[in-house]
Design a protein around this motif. Structure first.
Motif, PDB file in Angstrom:
ATOM      1  N   ALA A  98      41.244   2.971  -8.564  1.00 25.15           N
ATOM      2  CA  ALA A  98      41.376   4.247  -7.864  1.00 25.15           C
ATOM      3  C   ALA A  98      40.016   4.910  -7.687  1.00 25.15           C
ATOM      4  O   ALA A  98      39.697   5.443  -6.618  1.00 25.15           O
ATOM      5  CB  ALA A  98      42.325   5.169  -8.632  1.00 25.15           C
ATOM      6  N   VAL A  99      39.202   4.867  -8.740  1.00 23.86           N
ATOM      7  CA  VAL A  99      37.865   5.456  -8.665  1.00 23.86           C
ATOM      8  C   VAL A  99      37.016   4.754  -7.605  1.00 23.86           C
ATOM      9  O   VAL A  99      36.241   5.385  -6.877  1.00 23.86           O
ATOM     10  CB  VAL A  99      37.170   5.403 -10.045  1.00 23.86           C
ATOM     11  N   ALA A 100      37.193   3.443  -7.475  1.00 25.73           N
ATOM     12  CA  ALA A 100      36.442   2.685  -6.463  1.00 25.73           C
ATOM     13  C   ALA A 100      36.738   3.198  -5.061  1.00 25.73           C
ATOM     14  O   ALA A 100      35.872   3.165  -4.172  1.00 25.73           O
ATOM     15  CB  ALA A 100      36.775   1.202  -6.565  1.00 25.73           C
ATOM     16  N   LYS A 101      37.951   3.692  -4.841  1.00 27.28           N
ATOM     17  CA  LYS A 101      38.317   4.230  -3.524  1.00 27.28           C
ATOM     18  C   LYS A 101      37.510   5.489  -3.192  1.00 27.28           C
ATOM     19  O   LYS A 101      37.248   5.776  -2.022  1.00 27.28           O
ATOM     20  CB  LYS A 101      39.811   4.533  -3.478  1.00 27.28           C
ATOM     21  N   ILE A 102      37.137   6.262  -4.235  1.00 25.86           N
ATOM     22  CA  ILE A 102      36.291   7.441  -4.007  1.00 25.86           C
ATOM     23  C   ILE A 102      34.969   7.015  -3.386  1.00 25.86           C
ATOM     24  O   ILE A 102      34.513   7.582  -2.376  1.00 25.86           O
ATOM     25  CB  ILE A 102      36.028   8.200  -5.326  1.00 25.86           C
ATOM     26  N   PHE A 103      34.330   6.020  -3.987  1.00 25.78           N
ATOM     27  CA  PHE A 103      33.035   5.547  -3.489  1.00 25.78           C
ATOM     28  C   PHE A 103      33.176   5.008  -2.059  1.00 25.78           C
ATOM     29  O   PHE A 103      32.307   5.235  -1.218  1.00 25.78           O
ATOM     30  CB  PHE A 103      32.489   4.459  -4.423  1.00 25.78           C
ATOM     31  N   GLU A 104      34.272   4.315  -1.806  1.00 26.61           N
ATOM     32  CA  GLU A 104      34.483   3.735  -0.479  1.00 26.61           C
ATOM     33  C   GLU A 104      34.682   4.813   0.577  1.00 26.61           C
ATOM     34  O   GLU A 104      34.050   4.780   1.643  1.00 26.61           O
ATOM     35  CB  GLU A 104      35.700   2.798  -0.511  1.00 26.61           C
ATOM     36  N   LEU A 105      35.560   5.781   0.302  1.00 27.22           N
ATOM     37  CA  LEU A 105      35.854   6.811   1.298  1.00 27.22           C
ATOM     38  C   LEU A 105      34.655   7.724   1.540  1.00 27.22           C
ATOM     39  O   LEU A 105      34.376   8.105   2.682  1.00 27.22           O
ATOM     40  CB  LEU A 105      37.058   7.643   0.848  1.00 27.22           C
ATOM     41  N   LYS A 106      33.930   8.058   0.487  1.00 28.86           N
ATOM     42  CA  LYS A 106      32.758   8.925   0.627  1.00 28.86           C
ATOM     43  C   LYS A 106      31.528   8.186   1.164  1.00 28.86           C
ATOM     44  O   LYS A 106      30.561   8.823   1.567  1.00 28.86           O
ATOM     45  CB  LYS A 106      32.378   9.535  -0.742  1.00 28.86           C
ATOM     46  N   GLU A 107      31.567   6.854   1.102  1.00 29.24           N
ATOM     47  CA  GLU A 107      30.384   6.029   1.387  1.00 29.24           C
ATOM     48  C   GLU A 107      29.271   6.395   0.404  1.00 29.24           C
ATOM     49  O   GLU A 107      28.103   6.521   0.765  1.00 29.24           O
ATOM     50  CB  GLU A 107      29.935   6.199   2.842  1.00 29.24           C
ATOM     51  N   ARG A 108      29.677   6.500  -0.838  1.00 33.01           N
ATOM     52  CA  ARG A 108      28.791   6.918  -1.916  1.00 33.01           C
ATOM     53  C   ARG A 108      28.239   5.682  -2.630  1.00 33.01           C
ATOM     54  O   ARG A 108      28.993   4.754  -2.946  1.00 33.01           O
ATOM     55  CB  ARG A 108      29.584   7.779  -2.909  1.00 33.01           C
ATOM     56  N   PRO A 109      26.942   5.649  -2.919  1.00 32.57           N
ATOM     57  CA  PRO A 109      26.385   4.490  -3.628  1.00 32.57           C
ATOM     58  C   PRO A 109      26.914   4.399  -5.057  1.00 32.57           C
ATOM     59  O   PRO A 109      27.130   5.428  -5.715  1.00 32.57           O
ATOM     60  CB  PRO A 109      24.882   4.743  -3.610  1.00 32.57           C
ATOM     61  N   SER A 110      27.116   3.182  -5.526  1.00 29.72           N
ATOM     62  CA  SER A 110      27.727   2.977  -6.839  1.00 29.72           C
ATOM     63  C   SER A 110      26.827   3.396  -7.988  1.00 29.72           C
ATOM     64  O   SER A 110      27.285   3.531  -9.122  1.00 29.72           O
ATOM     65  CB  SER A 110      28.118   1.505  -7.008  1.00 29.72           C
ATOM     66  N   PHE A 111      25.528   3.648  -7.713  1.00 34.16           N
ATOM     67  CA  PHE A 111      24.622   4.057  -8.793  1.00 34.16           C
ATOM     68  C   PHE A 111      24.693   5.554  -9.081  1.00 34.16           C
ATOM     69  O   PHE A 111      24.030   6.049  -9.986  1.00 34.16           O
ATOM     70  CB  PHE A 111      23.173   3.664  -8.482  1.00 34.16           C
ATOM     71  N   ASP A 112      25.498   6.294  -8.314  1.00 32.48           N
ATOM     72  CA  ASP A 112      25.580   7.744  -8.475  1.00 32.48           C
ATOM     73  C   ASP A 112      26.834   8.097  -9.280  1.00 32.48           C
ATOM     74  O   ASP A 112      27.951   7.968  -8.777  1.00 32.48           O
ATOM     75  CB  ASP A 112      25.633   8.407  -7.099  1.00 32.48           C
TER      76      ASP A 112
END
Length: 317
Positions: free
Chosen positions: A39-53
Motif C-alpha cells: 500500500a505504501v508503494a502506491k503512495i510513491f507511485e501516485l505521487k511520482e515520489r523518489p523512493s529515497f525520500d
C-alpha cells in the motif's frame, strides 16, 4: 467540491490497501496503511515520489507510538505531551514492524499526531497508523484544500473533503540528539517554543542526508515561473505577473495581487501561501508568480524555507 464523505468507507479503503487523501491541520495527506508495504508503494507511485525520500507516519495515540519506535527517549514523551496533537514530527529510532519502504531504508522514522478530528478518526477507524506525505505530485505545491488534491491527484482512491486546512504548511520536523534537538524542517512550531521543553543543540551539525521529508533544495514549486521579490530579481513584466503580498508595500503595477494577510500576521501568510500559489498557477492571465519575502526568524523561517525551495529551480534558469 462539497463536504460529503464517509469516514467508514475511507477507513475500509485504508484497510484494503488503497489510498485516501485526508485533511490534517497542516496540509492534506495522501494516506496508506503504514504497516502494509504494498500500500505504501502506491503512495510513491501516485505521487511520482523518489523512493529515497522517507514518509511520516501519523498516529492517534501513544500506544501506536510505542509500537513503532524502539527505545523511546523520555524527552519524546515530554515533547508529545506539550505539542501533540499538533504540527510537530519527531524522528525516532524505528521498531522492526515499520517497513523499510516507509523510512527509505533508514533506521529512524518520522512520527506525529495530527491535530485534526477527521485525521484522528480515520486513523482510529482504520485500526492502523497511516503513512502520509502531502497529497500532491512530488515537488509541486502542497494542497490545503480537497480541490488542490483533485487537481494534482485525480486518480486517488478516495478524498475526504474537510475544507481548508488551518495551519497551511507542513509540520516542524526535529531530531533528538545527545545535547538536545536539531531542526530538519521548519514549521509553525518554532525553535523557541521547542526550547521550552528540550534545549536546542548548537553543537551538532544537521545531517542533510534525506532523513526527513522536505529536505531537497527544490520543492513546493508551481508549474509557472516563481520568484521571491528581492534586489536580485530579474527584470520581469509585471503586467503578466501575480504578487503574493504580505505588507501591501509592493503591489504597484502587478496584474493581480493576492494579499495573504490584512493584519500583517505571519500565521496568515503560512495559512494562505500555498492557496495563493495554486490560484495563480490556475490563472491563464498570470505567467509569473512573485512572492513577498519576510524576516527569516520565528514562523518566518518556515515561510522562507517554502518560498526558497519553490523558487530554486526557476532561479537556476
Amino acid at each position: 467540491m462539497n463536504n460529503l464523505y464517509d469516514i467508514d468507507i475511507a477507513a475500509q479503503y485504508i484497510r484494503d490497501g488503497k489510498l485516501v487523501a485526508f485533511p490534517t491541520e497542516t496540509v492534506y495527506g495522501l494516506g496508506a496503511d503504514a504497516l502494509n508495504p504494498m500500500a505504501v508503494a502506491k503512495i510513491f507511485e501516485l505521487k511520482e515520489r523518489p523512493s529515497f525520500d522517507p514518509l511520516i507516519i501519523h498516529i492517534a495515540d501513544t500506544i501506536q507510538l510505542e509500537k513503532l519506535v524502539s527505545g523511546i527517549d523520555e524527552r519524546a514523551y515530554k515533547l508529545a505531551q506539550k505539542f501533540w496533537p499538533g504540527p510537530l514530527t519527531m524522528i525516532l529510532p524505528k521498531s522492526r514492524i515499520v517497513p523499510e519502504i516507509v523510512t527509505a531504508g533508514l533506521p529512524t522514522v518520522g512520527i506525529r499526531m495530527p491535530n485534526h478530528g477527521i485525521a484522528l478518526e480515520l486513523i482510529r477507524k482504520s485500526g492502523c497508523p497511516i503513512a502520509a506525505p502531502s497529497a500532491n505530485k512530488f515537488g509541486r505545491i502542497s494542497p490545503t484544500t480537497a480541490a488542490h488534491v483533485k487537481k494534482q491527484l485525480p486518480n486517488v482512491d478516495y478524498i475526504i473533503n474537510g475544507g481548508k486546512t488551518a495551519v497551511g504548511i507542513e509540520s516542524t520536523i526535529i531530531k533528538l540528539t545527545k545535547y538536545g534537538f536539531i531542526i530538519l524542517r521548519n514549521g509553525i512550531i518554532t525553535q523557541e517554543e521547542i526550547e521550552t521543553i528540550v534545549p536546542f543543540d548548537f553543537r551538532s551539525k544537521t545531517n542533510y542526508k534525506l532523513s526527513a521529508p522536505g529536505m531537497l533544495k527544490s520543492h513546493y514549486s508551481p508549474k509557472k515561473m516563481f520568484l521571491i521579490a528581492d534586489n536580485a530579481m530579474p527584470n520581469i513584466d509585471k503586467s503578466k505577473a501575480g504578487l503574493i503580498s504580505f505588507s501591501g508595500e509592493l503591489e504597484n503595477d502587478y496584474r493581480k495581487v493576492i494579499r495573504v494577510s490584512e493584519r500583517k500576521d505571519l500565521k496568515d501568510y503560512a495559512v494562505n501561501m500555498f492557496e495563493a500559489m495554486h490560484t495563480f498557477e490556475d490563472d491563464n492571465e498570470i505567467e509569473i508568480i512573485v512572492a513577498e519575502p519576510v524576516n527569516d526568524s520565528g514562523i518566518g523561517k518556515a515561510i522562507m524555507d517554502r518560498l526558497k525551495k519553490a523558487e530554486f529551480t526557476w532561479r537556476q534558469k
